[in-house]
Design a protein around this motif. Structure first.
Motif, mmCIF file in Angstrom:
data_model
loop_
_atom_site.group_PDB
_atom_site.id
_atom_site.type_symbol
_atom_site.label_atom_id
_atom_site.label_comp_id
_atom_site.label_asym_id
_atom_site.label_seq_id
_atom_site.Cartn_x
_atom_site.Cartn_y
_atom_site.Cartn_z
ATOM 1 N N VAL A 1 0.874 -1.166 0.000
ATOM 2 C CA VAL A 1 0.000 0.000 0.000
ATOM 3 C C VAL A 1 0.913 1.218 0.000
ATOM 4 C CG1 VAL A 1 -1.748 1.318 1.239
ATOM 5 C CG2 VAL A 1 -1.875 -1.183 1.204
ATOM 6 N N LEU A 2 0.938 1.919 -1.131
ATOM 7 C CA LEU A 2 1.804 3.079 -1.282
ATOM 8 C C LEU A 2 1.028 4.354 -0.981
ATOM 9 C CD1 LEU A 2 3.736 2.352 -4.619
ATOM 10 C CD2 LEU A 2 4.721 2.449 -2.333
ATOM 11 N N THR A 3 1.595 5.207 -0.162
ATOM 12 C CA THR A 3 1.012 6.528 0.028
ATOM 13 C C THR A 3 1.421 7.415 -1.145
ATOM 14 O OG1 THR A 3 2.892 7.099 1.442
ATOM 15 C CG2 THR A 3 0.877 6.372 2.533
ATOM 16 N N ALA A 4 0.714 8.523 -1.319
ATOM 17 C CA ALA A 4 0.930 9.395 -2.475
ATOM 18 C C ALA A 4 2.388 9.821 -2.588
ATOM 19 C CB ALA A 4 0.034 10.617 -2.381
ATOM 20 N N ASP A 5 2.937 9.694 -3.800
ATOM 21 C CA ASP A 5 4.281 10.114 -4.177
ATOM 22 C C ASP A 5 5.380 9.206 -3.632
ATOM 23 O OD1 ASP A 5 5.626 11.939 -5.864
ATOM 24 O OD2 ASP A 5 6.471 12.946 -4.113
ATOM 25 N N GLN A 6 5.013 8.088 -3.011
ATOM 26 C CA GLN A 6 6.017 7.127 -2.560
ATOM 27 C C GLN A 6 6.369 6.171 -3.707
ATOM 28 O OE1 GLN A 6 7.668 6.987 0.566
ATOM 29 N NE2 GLN A 6 6.782 9.044 0.532
ATOM 30 N N ALA A 7 7.597 5.669 -3.683
ATOM 31 C CA ALA A 7 8.086 4.826 -4.772
ATOM 32 C C ALA A 7 8.639 3.515 -4.230
ATOM 33 C CB ALA A 7 9.162 5.551 -5.566
ATOM 34 N N LEU A 8 8.557 2.487 -5.064
ATOM 35 C CA LEU A 8 9.140 1.174 -4.765
ATOM 36 C C LEU A 8 9.689 0.586 -6.060
ATOM 37 C CD1 LEU A 8 6.790 -0.962 -2.461
ATOM 38 C CD2 LEU A 8 9.127 -0.248 -1.975
ATOM 39 N N PRO A 9 10.832 -0.110 -5.991
ATOM 40 C CA PRO A 9 11.305 -0.809 -7.183
ATOM 41 C C PRO A 9 10.644 -2.180 -7.315
ATOM 42 C CG PRO A 9 12.902 -1.047 -5.426
ATOM 43 C CD PRO A 9 11.792 -0.177 -4.879
ATOM 44 N N VAL A 10 10.625 -2.688 -8.532
ATOM 45 C CA VAL A 10 10.173 -4.046 -8.825
ATOM 46 C C VAL A 10 11.316 -4.738 -9.563
ATOM 47 C CG1 VAL A 10 8.451 -5.485 -9.972
ATOM 48 C CG2 VAL A 10 7.784 -3.256 -9.039
ATOM 49 N N HIS A 11 11.927 -5.734 -8.932
ATOM 50 C CA HIS A 11 13.057 -6.444 -9.529
ATOM 51 C C HIS A 11 12.549 -7.703 -10.231
ATOM 52 C CE1 HIS A 11 15.902 -3.936 -7.253
ATOM 53 N NE2 HIS A 11 15.109 -4.122 -6.202
ATOM 54 N N VAL A 12 12.663 -7.753 -11.545
ATOM 55 C CA VAL A 12 12.300 -8.952 -12.307
ATOM 56 C C VAL A 12 13.595 -9.690 -12.624
ATOM 57 C CG1 VAL A 12 11.068 -9.867 -14.298
ATOM 58 C CG2 VAL A 12 10.358 -7.679 -13.291
ATOM 59 N N MET A 13 13.738 -10.872 -12.036
ATOM 60 C CA MET A 13 14.984 -11.621 -12.165
ATOM 61 C C MET A 13 15.035 -12.396 -13.485
ATOM 62 S SD MET A 13 16.329 -10.712 -9.341
ATOM 63 C CE MET A 13 17.755 -11.796 -9.174
ATOM 64 N N ALA A 14 16.229 -12.761 -13.890
ATOM 65 C CA ALA A 14 16.410 -13.555 -15.107
ATOM 66 C C ALA A 14 15.651 -14.875 -14.992
ATOM 67 C CB ALA A 14 17.891 -13.816 -15.344
ATOM 68 N N GLY A 15 14.977 -15.263 -16.045
ATOM 69 C CA GLY A 15 14.228 -16.509 -16.047
ATOM 70 C C GLY A 15 12.902 -16.437 -15.336
ATOM 71 N N ARG A 16 12.463 -15.222 -14.967
ATOM 72 C CA ARG A 16 11.194 -15.038 -14.265
ATOM 73 C C ARG A 16 10.308 -14.065 -15.048
ATOM 74 N NH1 ARG A 16 10.226 -18.782 -10.728
ATOM 75 N NH2 ARG A 16 8.956 -17.391 -9.434
#
Length: 236
Positions: free
Chosen positions: A169-184
């Motif tokens: 649950v992200l509050t306004a203007d907050q950021a998170l990375p999404v790491h997509v690994m090799a083979g996924r």
């Protein structure tokens, strides 16, 4: 590559007591382009009217996750469970060799809003199983919280497939990375709110599919709830 599935292209069913959007082919909605993604078979975005619900019905050889967004739902099954799950709760049912269950809105006044998720298991004929848990808001606010995993890591629900399900649950203007690994592959479902992911503006009900290894940047335009499925490489 990135592929966006806009909310307004999903299947839709209006049963009066149930308003349901289908991310993948389901019941009377059929689209050969959207039969599933990797081992993810169903995401139904359901709103159930007060006091109404799904009567007793059967499932087999499927991992079924219910993610509650609002309201409350009474679950009863042939394994002897009778539980009420509420907003913030998540439930996993292994249908395995066969199970019957009902899902009824436990409130006579408020609508129940939920995501029902089906994942094909890695093994057929498993013994039926059930578990649920509450995910406190602080565990997923502005961070990824592991909801389900094959080894029940970090206290998550156990799912019988090589899938890790995260939520935030992200509050306004907050950021998170999404790491997509090799083979996924990754499938991101915007449950509510509005986010921007690598320049793509996504709103509630939209989804993003990723088939290559990369790191994505996600930022919330307003408070938003997002589910991230880390999946085996999509075959298509």
């Amino acid at each position: 590559m990135l592929h966006v599935r806009p909310s307004n292209t999903r299947g839709y069913a209006d049963h009066g007591w149930l308003q349901s959007f289908h991310s993948f082919s389901f019941a009377g909605y059929y689209d050969p382009q959207y039969m599933g993604y990797s081992v993810l078979r169903v995401i139904n975005d359901d709103q159930v009217a007060p006091g109404k619900g799904f009567g007793m019905h059967g499932h087999q050889d499927m991992e079924i996750i219910t993610y509650m967004l609002a309201g409350e739902l009474r679950h009863t099954d042939s394994m002897g469970h009778s539980e009420v799950i509420r907003a913030g709760d998540v439930q996993r049912m292994t249908a395995g060799t066969g199970v019957r269950h009902s899902e009824m809105n436990a409130s006579g006044e408020t609508t129940a809003h939920l995501l029902q998720i089906w994942i094909t298991p890695d093994t057929l004929g498993l013994p039926p199983g059930y578990e649920d848990k509450t995910i406190p808001l602080e565990d997923k606010q502005n961070r990824w919280s592991l909801i389900a995993s094959p080894g029940a890591q970090a206290g998550s629900l156990k799912v019988h497939q090589d899938v890790s399900l995260y939520a935030t649950v992200l509050t306004a203007d907050q950021a998170l990375p999404v790491h997509v690994m090799a083979g996924r592959s990754a499938y991101l479902h915007i449950a509510r709110g509005e986010v921007e992911i690598d320049g793509q503006r996504l709103q509630a009900g939209d989804a993003l599919m990723v088939d290559v290894s990369q790191e994505l940047s996600m930022r919330a335009a307003r408070e938003s709830e997002v589910l991230w499925f880390d999946l085996p490489q999509n075959a298509e």
